[in-house]
Design a protein around this motif. Structure first.
Motif, PDB file in Angstrom:
ATOM      1  N   CYS A 106      60.576  55.558 -20.257  1.00 56.18           N
ATOM      2  CA  CYS A 106      59.517  54.665 -19.776  1.00 56.18           C
ATOM      3  C   CYS A 106      58.141  55.130 -20.242  1.00 56.18           C
ATOM      4  O   CYS A 106      57.187  54.353 -20.243  1.00 56.18           O
ATOM      5  CB  CYS A 106      59.531  54.622 -18.243  1.00 56.18           C
ATOM      6  N   PHE A 107      58.035  56.380 -20.635  1.00 48.89           N
ATOM      7  CA  PHE A 107      56.725  56.939 -21.022  1.00 48.89           C
ATOM      8  C   PHE A 107      56.530  56.794 -22.526  1.00 48.89           C
ATOM      9  O   PHE A 107      56.460  57.780 -23.258  1.00 48.89           O
ATOM     10  CB  PHE A 107      56.620  58.392 -20.560  1.00 48.89           C
ATOM     11  N   PHE A 108      56.444  55.551 -22.973  1.00 49.41           N
ATOM     12  CA  PHE A 108      56.347  55.288 -24.400  1.00 49.41           C
ATOM     13  C   PHE A 108      54.917  55.036 -24.857  1.00 49.41           C
ATOM     14  O   PHE A 108      54.685  54.855 -26.035  1.00 49.41           O
ATOM     15  CB  PHE A 108      57.264  54.125 -24.799  1.00 49.41           C
ATOM     16  N   ARG A 109      53.965  55.053 -23.941  1.00 49.51           N
ATOM     17  CA  ARG A 109      52.571  54.844 -24.327  1.00 49.51           C
ATOM     18  C   ARG A 109      51.809  56.162 -24.303  1.00 49.51           C
ATOM     19  O   ARG A 109      51.694  56.809 -23.262  1.00 49.51           O
ATOM     20  CB  ARG A 109      51.902  53.837 -23.393  1.00 49.51           C
ATOM     21  N   LYS A 110      51.296  56.546 -25.455  1.00 48.48           N
ATOM     22  CA  LYS A 110      50.594  57.825 -25.605  1.00 48.48           C
ATOM     23  C   LYS A 110      49.116  57.559 -25.871  1.00 48.48           C
ATOM     24  O   LYS A 110      48.765  56.711 -26.699  1.00 48.48           O
ATOM     25  CB  LYS A 110      51.203  58.597 -26.776  1.00 48.48           C
ATOM     26  N   LEU A 111      48.274  58.293 -25.169  1.00 52.63           N
ATOM     27  CA  LEU A 111      46.832  58.125 -25.331  1.00 52.63           C
ATOM     28  C   LEU A 111      46.369  58.684 -26.676  1.00 52.63           C
ATOM     29  O   LEU A 111      46.690  59.818 -27.037  1.00 52.63           O
ATOM     30  CB  LEU A 111      46.095  58.830 -24.186  1.00 52.63           C
ATOM     31  N   TRP A 117      46.038  53.153 -26.136  1.00 52.84           N
ATOM     32  CA  TRP A 117      47.407  53.606 -25.895  1.00 52.84           C
ATOM     33  C   TRP A 117      48.284  53.137 -27.041  1.00 52.84           C
ATOM     34  O   TRP A 117      48.312  51.951 -27.361  1.00 52.84           O
ATOM     35  CB  TRP A 117      47.948  53.028 -24.582  1.00 52.84           C
TER      36      TRP A 117
ATOM     37  N   ALA B  10      44.827  50.444 -18.213  1.00 53.95           N
ATOM     38  CA  ALA B  10      46.287  50.337 -18.294  1.00 53.95           C
ATOM     39  C   ALA B  10      46.976  50.930 -17.066  1.00 53.95           C
ATOM     40  O   ALA B  10      48.185  50.811 -16.905  1.00 53.95           O
ATOM     41  CB  ALA B  10      46.794  51.036 -19.557  1.00 53.95           C
ATOM     42  N   LYS B  15      49.713  50.651  -6.213  1.00 51.65           N
ATOM     43  CA  LYS B  15      50.990  50.867  -5.529  1.00 51.65           C
ATOM     44  C   LYS B  15      50.995  52.043  -4.566  1.00 51.65           C
ATOM     45  O   LYS B  15      51.883  52.173  -3.749  1.00 51.65           O
ATOM     46  CB  LYS B  15      52.100  51.083  -6.564  1.00 51.65           C
ATOM     47  N   TYR B  79      50.563  60.511 -21.419  1.00 52.99           N
ATOM     48  CA  TYR B  79      51.424  59.331 -21.531  1.00 52.99           C
ATOM     49  C   TYR B  79      51.400  58.560 -20.205  1.00 52.99           C
ATOM     50  O   TYR B  79      51.204  59.162 -19.144  1.00 52.99           O
ATOM     51  CB  TYR B  79      52.882  59.744 -21.798  1.00 52.99           C
ATOM     52  N   ILE B  80      51.646  57.250 -20.285  1.00 50.42           N
ATOM     53  CA  ILE B  80      51.875  56.483 -19.055  1.00 50.42           C
ATOM     54  C   ILE B  80      53.179  55.718 -19.178  1.00 50.42           C
ATOM     55  O   ILE B  80      53.672  55.473 -20.279  1.00 50.42           O
ATOM     56  CB  ILE B  80      50.741  55.487 -18.735  1.00 50.42           C
ATOM     57  N   ASP B  81      53.729  55.379 -18.013  1.00 48.67           N
ATOM     58  CA  ASP B  81      55.018  54.691 -18.033  1.00 48.67           C
ATOM     59  C   ASP B  81      54.843  53.178 -18.123  1.00 48.67           C
ATOM     60  O   ASP B  81      53.718  52.668 -18.179  1.00 48.67           O
ATOM     61  CB  ASP B  81      55.883  55.110 -16.836  1.00 48.67           C
ATOM     62  N   CYS B  82      55.971  52.496 -18.178  1.00 47.55           N
ATOM     63  CA  CYS B  82      55.981  51.051 -18.474  1.00 47.55           C
ATOM     64  C   CYS B  82      55.167  50.234 -17.495  1.00 47.55           C
ATOM     65  O   CYS B  82      54.571  49.234 -17.876  1.00 47.55           O
ATOM     66  CB  CYS B  82      57.421  50.538 -18.546  1.00 47.55           C
ATOM     67  N   ASP B  83      55.125  50.624 -16.219  1.00 51.87           N
ATOM     68  CA  ASP B  83      54.341  49.835 -15.274  1.00 51.87           C
ATOM     69  C   ASP B  83      53.024  50.507 -14.881  1.00 51.87           C
ATOM     70  O   ASP B  83      52.325  50.036 -13.981  1.00 51.87           O
ATOM     71  CB  ASP B  83      55.161  49.433 -14.046  1.00 51.87           C
ATOM     72  N   GLY B  84      52.685  51.579 -15.561  1.00 54.77           N
ATOM     73  CA  GLY B  84      51.341  52.143 -15.440  1.00 54.77           C
ATOM     74  C   GLY B  84      51.003  52.844 -14.138  1.00 54.77           C
ATOM     75  O   GLY B  84      49.828  53.063 -13.843  1.00 54.77           O
ATOM     76  N   ASP B  85      52.013  53.204 -13.357  1.00 53.52           N
ATOM     77  CA  ASP B  85      51.701  53.882 -12.100  1.00 53.52           C
ATOM     78  C   ASP B  85      52.039  55.374 -12.114  1.00 53.52           C
ATOM     79  O   ASP B  85      51.908  56.046 -11.083  1.00 53.52           O
ATOM     80  CB  ASP B  85      52.370  53.187 -10.911  1.00 53.52           C
ATOM     81  N   VAL B  86      52.467  55.878 -13.261  1.00 44.95           N
ATOM     82  CA  VAL B  86      52.732  57.305 -13.398  1.00 44.95           C
ATOM     83  C   VAL B  86      52.163  57.805 -14.727  1.00 44.95           C
ATOM     84  O   VAL B  86      52.323  57.154 -15.763  1.00 44.95           O
ATOM     85  CB  VAL B  86      54.244  57.632 -13.356  1.00 44.95           C
TER      86      VAL B  86
END
Lengths: 133, 133
Positions: A106-111, A117, B10, B15, B79-86
């Motif tokens: 799920c952590f596929f977005r890197k700053l 991102w 992002a 939540k 990095y952030i996860d798919c829904d942006g809360d971690v």
């Protein structure tokens, strides 16, 4: 070691409305796959089944990860942190992908340095084919 | 990629009462070091300082990790996860230990086959000496 009979006694569900945070780590690669939650029942089921069961906050029900996609998570080992409100589950990720987007993690977005991102994810499956939506 | 100017856009702070979960990973070993939280200001400070700043729920204030022990966390990547809360922050852990107990990682308790938790942690410093209490 304290003579704890039931491992759940070491967990603290009081900080997040009856839940603990659960982090799934790919046991083969050490990659962080996903983060979700467990209530006591989800934790017990995870231990008894040997496959990860979360509590879905959005659907408000037990969530046997992979029940729909087939990408279940086999428990390899389990750790808790110093204050007992986070569980790390090292797993064998069946199907090679944990994310509902079909990416491995799920952590596929890197700053990036410019503040954007970048998608650095590894696409494993097409979610339209797997979930039919 | 979407033309996001401010990386914080992002993130989804809705939540968890204005917070996102932050996971610190040792960039050298891939080990999960600790889990804490960030509010928007903590996230911004983490980026601007290049060292991890959390929001302490227990003390209800910004927490520049290592401010007392000297064991700061230098940001290597984020990095952030798919829904942006971690948020996953890969760090260089100065002093070699993230846990207030003096162990390298907060996740030093591993579940054994008999249902007990075993301390498998690596003790790096004596908390009594570092925190003087």
């Amino acid at each position: 070691m304290d003579p704890i009979e039931d491992p759940i006694e070491a967990l603290d569900f009081s900080k997040a409305n009856g839940l603990v945070t659960a982090i799934a780590i790919d046991d083969a690669t050490d990659e962080v796959l996903m983060v979700a939650f467990m209530n006591p029942e989800a934790f017990r089921l995870t231990l008894s089944r040997g496959e990860v069961v979360y509590w879905s906050r959005s659907r408000n029900k037990l969530w046997h990860k992979g029940e729909e996609s087939g990408n279940t998570q086999k428990v390899k080992s389990l750790y808790i942190d110093c204050d007992g409100d986070v569980v790390v589950v090292r797993v064998e990720q069946r199907g090679g992908a944990a994310c509902h987007t079909g990416r491995r993690s799920c952590f596929f977005r890197k700053l990036q340095d410019d503040g954007t991102w970048k998608d650095v994810g590894v696409q494993v499956f097409d979610p339209k084919e797997v979930y039919g939506k």
